[in-house]
Design an enzyme around this catalytic site. Structure first.
Site, PDB file in Angstrom:
ATOM      1  N   CYS A 114       0.929  -1.400   0.081  1.00  0.00           N
ATOM      2  CA  CYS A 114      -0.027   0.228   0.103  1.00  0.00           C
ATOM      3  C   CYS A 114       0.632   1.010   0.178  1.00  0.00           C
ATOM      4  O   CYS A 114       0.726   2.766  -0.593  1.00  0.00           O
ATOM      5  CB  CYS A 114      -1.001   0.019   1.561  1.00  0.00           C
ATOM      6  N   HIS A 246      -3.071   7.609   1.202  1.00  0.00           N
ATOM      7  CA  HIS A 246      -3.158   6.105   0.966  1.00  0.00           C
ATOM      8  C   HIS A 246      -5.288   5.847   2.180  1.00  0.00           C
ATOM      9  O   HIS A 246      -4.986   6.153   3.115  1.00  0.00           O
ATOM     10  CB  HIS A 246      -2.662   5.265   1.883  1.00  0.00           C
ATOM     11  N   ASN A 276      -9.917   0.143   0.127  1.00  0.00           N
ATOM     12  CA  ASN A 276      -8.497  -0.390  -0.438  1.00  0.00           C
ATOM     13  C   ASN A 276      -7.683  -0.328  -1.138  1.00  0.00           C
ATOM     14  O   ASN A 276      -8.300  -1.846  -1.645  1.00  0.00           O
ATOM     15  CB  ASN A 276      -7.836  -0.700   0.896  1.00  0.00           C
TER      16      ASN A 276
HETATM   17  N1  ACO Z   1     -18.286  -8.106   9.021  1.00  0.00           N
HETATM   18  C1  ACO Z   1     -18.949  -8.939  10.596  1.00  0.00           C
HETATM   19  N2  ACO Z   1     -18.471  -8.729  11.405  1.00  0.00           N
HETATM   20  C2  ACO Z   1     -17.406  -8.817  11.240  1.00  0.00           C
HETATM   21  C3  ACO Z   1     -16.549  -8.663  10.181  1.00  0.00           C
HETATM   22  C4  ACO Z   1     -16.931  -8.927   9.255  1.00  0.00           C
HETATM   23  N3  ACO Z   1     -17.162  -8.175   7.783  1.00  0.00           N
HETATM   24  N4  ACO Z   1     -15.176  -8.518  10.371  1.00  0.00           N
HETATM   25  C5  ACO Z   1     -14.574  -8.909  11.307  1.00  0.00           C
HETATM   26  N5  ACO Z   1     -15.767  -8.919  11.860  1.00  0.00           N
HETATM   27  C6  ACO Z   1     -16.433  -9.508  14.054  1.00  0.00           C
HETATM   28  C7  ACO Z   1     -15.283 -10.204  14.134  1.00  0.00           C
HETATM   29  O1  ACO Z   1     -14.990 -11.587  13.814  1.00  0.00           O
HETATM   30  C8  ACO Z   1     -14.765  -9.350  15.398  1.00  0.00           C
HETATM   31  O2  ACO Z   1     -16.140 -10.372  16.638  1.00  0.00           O
HETATM   32  P1  ACO Z   1     -16.114 -11.149  17.746  1.00  0.00           P
HETATM   33  O3  ACO Z   1     -15.911  -9.626  18.288  1.00  0.00           O
HETATM   34  O4  ACO Z   1     -17.487 -12.093  17.178  1.00  0.00           O
HETATM   35  O5  ACO Z   1     -14.866 -11.916  17.912  1.00  0.00           O
HETATM   36  C9  ACO Z   1     -15.671  -8.203  15.803  1.00  0.00           C
HETATM   37  O6  ACO Z   1     -16.827  -7.998  14.229  1.00  0.00           O
HETATM   38  C10 ACO Z   1     -14.552  -7.225  16.109  1.00  0.00           C
HETATM   39  O7  ACO Z   1     -13.664  -7.552  14.051  1.00  0.00           O
HETATM   40  P2  ACO Z   1     -12.272  -6.186  14.708  1.00  0.00           P
HETATM   41  O8  ACO Z   1     -11.060  -7.604  13.473  1.00  0.00           O
HETATM   42  O9  ACO Z   1     -12.142  -6.817  16.184  1.00  0.00           O
HETATM   43  O10 ACO Z   1     -12.719  -4.920  14.580  1.00  0.00           O
HETATM   44  P3  ACO Z   1     -12.054  -3.992  14.025  1.00  0.00           P
HETATM   45  O11 ACO Z   1     -13.025  -2.835  15.069  1.00  0.00           O
HETATM   46  O12 ACO Z   1     -10.840  -3.716  14.326  1.00  0.00           O
HETATM   47  O13 ACO Z   1     -11.965  -3.178  12.655  1.00  0.00           O
HETATM   48  C11 ACO Z   1     -10.596  -3.501  10.430  1.00  0.00           C
HETATM   49  C12 ACO Z   1     -11.578  -4.369  11.928  1.00  0.00           C
HETATM   50  C13 ACO Z   1     -11.654  -2.591  10.046  1.00  0.00           C
HETATM   51  C14 ACO Z   1     -10.239  -4.500  10.256  1.00  0.00           C
HETATM   52  C15 ACO Z   1      -9.838  -2.348  11.348  1.00  0.00           C
HETATM   53  O14 ACO Z   1      -9.472  -2.767  12.121  1.00  0.00           O
HETATM   54  C16 ACO Z   1      -8.646  -2.139  10.656  1.00  0.00           C
HETATM   55  O15 ACO Z   1      -8.974  -1.076   9.338  1.00  0.00           O
HETATM   56  N6  ACO Z   1      -7.626  -2.107  10.689  1.00  0.00           N
HETATM   57  C17 ACO Z   1      -6.684  -1.857   9.510  1.00  0.00           C
HETATM   58  C18 ACO Z   1      -6.760  -2.109   8.592  1.00  0.00           C
HETATM   59  C19 ACO Z   1      -5.526  -1.722   7.756  1.00  0.00           C
HETATM   60  O16 ACO Z   1      -5.807  -0.161   7.091  1.00  0.00           O
HETATM   61  N7  ACO Z   1      -5.191  -2.357   6.241  1.00  0.00           N
HETATM   62  C20 ACO Z   1      -4.480  -1.640   5.828  1.00  0.00           C
HETATM   63  C21 ACO Z   1      -3.336  -0.494   5.911  1.00  0.00           C
HETATM   64  S1  ACO Z   1      -1.684  -1.657   4.690  1.00  0.00           S
HETATM   65  C22 ACO Z   1      -2.659  -2.175   3.442  1.00  0.00           C
HETATM   66  O17 ACO Z   1      -3.865  -0.859   2.750  1.00  0.00           O
HETATM   67  C23 ACO Z   1      -2.206  -3.620   2.894  1.00  0.00           C
END
Ligand code: ACO
Length: 319
Positions: A114, A246, A276
């Site tokens: 990214c 980004h 993304n």
């Molecule tokens: N739909 C519904 N529920 C979901 C989904 C989904 N698509 N995905 C996960 N969940 C659930 C999980 O199972 C979890 O359930 P549980 O509590 O029963 O276990 C709950 O939602 C919370 O999951 P988390 O992973 O803790 O959610 P979080 O608030 O951290 O959000 C996310 C997840 C959006 C991925 C966030 O962590 C994030 O944006 N991280 C950064 C990712 C990023 O920026 N990546 C790219 C950077 S580098 C690049 O671009 C390659």
């Protein structure tokens, strides 16, 4: 006068097919509300079956050439950032070179996931500064849909396909790229990676991500590299006219903007419509804001990104 490189044209391309969150809920155990609340994403573009990263890059490059008024004969080099190349080799850049009818110069890929566009921009900027090139086509293009595990709801809802390009040209007029700043820390490779490759599994593999950990590192690293970039050029946070980040997650964008004291309307946001798109997201956002007239000549524009590796970086540009 200092020699710099400046952006003289931007272009971008999105595959025709739009997939909404609602459409995803038919095959993935997720909801529109969850995706919007956690990421700000409402839809993404997905490449057609016969459409590759090179096709997307080529369309983006054509549009950047058109906007710049520069002919392909005057481009010395193509630097293409992608983590989803058409083939392991040859590079996607050389494929695009052939598609553009360019038979001179050099073309190569850069891989920093990214952060790829910032890395490619830095490489191109430095080639121009040392006098080895006068005009460089810098492209970010991806088909992340091909490396997603469509059964994994924690990742597949977050990414999309697309491409963007800029034409960089030598300038002695004081405008252009003031500086670029690149970082990486390979100790965190296991937090965001693809579980395949030619030398390991002989397969393409799928994207795997520890979302929370990535989020935590992204906020810290981006704030640090933004401050480093401003300090290197004796600017204050208040000098920034536009932040073109980004586009990984709306919460990361809003957090970075808040830290910088920028209002949300100084941040170019496309993540809601593009999701993304990895190395493509910055040039896609940049092209949108240039074409709709938001980014104006003389304004100070900060680009920043963080990605797998980890890699991260920033570039400060006087438009
Ligand atoms: N739909 C519904 N529920 C979901 C989904 C989904 N698509 N995905 C996960 N969940 C659930 C999980 O199972 C979890 O359930 P549980 O509590 O029963 O276990 C709950 O939602 C919370 O999951 P988390 O992973 O803790 O959610 P979080 O608030 O951290 O959000 C996310 C997840 C959006 C991925 C966030 O962590 C994030 O944006 N991280 C950064 C990712 C990023 O920026 N990546 C790219 C950077 S580098 C690049 O671009 C390659």
């Amino acid at each position: 006068m200092t020699i710099r490189s400046r952006i003289v044209g931007t272009g971008s391309y999105l595959p025709e097919r739009i997939v909404s969150n609602a459409e995803l809920t038919k095959t993935v155990d997720t909801s529109d509300e969850w995706i919007i609340e956690r990421s700000g994403i409402r839809q993404r573009h997905i490449a057609a079956d016969d459409e590759t990263t090179a096709d997307i890059a080529y369309q983006s490059a054509l549009r950047a050439l058109e906007a710049s008024g520069v002919g392909i004969a005057d481009i010395d080099m193509i630097v293409l950032a992608t983590a989803t190349p058409d083939n392991t080799f040859p590079s996607t850049a050389t494929k695009v070179q052939a598609m553009l009818g360019m038979e001179h110069g050099a073309a190569f890929d850069v891989q920093a996931v990214c952060s790829g566009f910032i890395y490619a921009l830095a490489v191109a900027d430095n080639f121009i500064k040392v006098g080895q090139a006068e005009r460089v086509m810098v492209i970010g293009a991806e088909t992340f849909s091909r490396i997603l595990d469509w059964q994994d709801r924690t990742t597949c809802v977050l990414f999309g396909d697309g491409g963007g390009a800029v034409v960089l040209e030598k300038s002695e007029e004081g405008d252009g790229i003031f500086s670029t700043h690149l970082h990486s820390d390979g100790r965190h490779g296991n937090l965001l990676y693809v579980d395949g490759g030619p030398s390991t599994t002989q397969t393409v593999g799928h994207l795997r991500m520890s979302g929370r950990e990535v989020f935590r590192h992204a906020v810290v690293n981006l704030a640090a590299v933004v401050d480093e970039t401003l300090a290197a050029n004796n600017f204050q946070r208040s000098d920034i006219d536009w932040l073109v980040p980004h586009q990984a997650n709306l919460r990361i964008l809003s957090g970075t903007a808040r830290k910088l004291g920028l209002s949300e309307d100084q941040v170019v946001i496309t993540v809601d419509r593009h999701a993304n798109t990895s190395a493509a997201s910055i040039p896609l956002a940049l092209d949108e804001a240039v074409r709709d007239g938001r980014i104006q000549k003389g304004q100070l524009v900060l680009l920043e990104a963080m990605g797998g590796g980890f890699t991260w970086g920033a570039a400060l540009v006087r438009w």
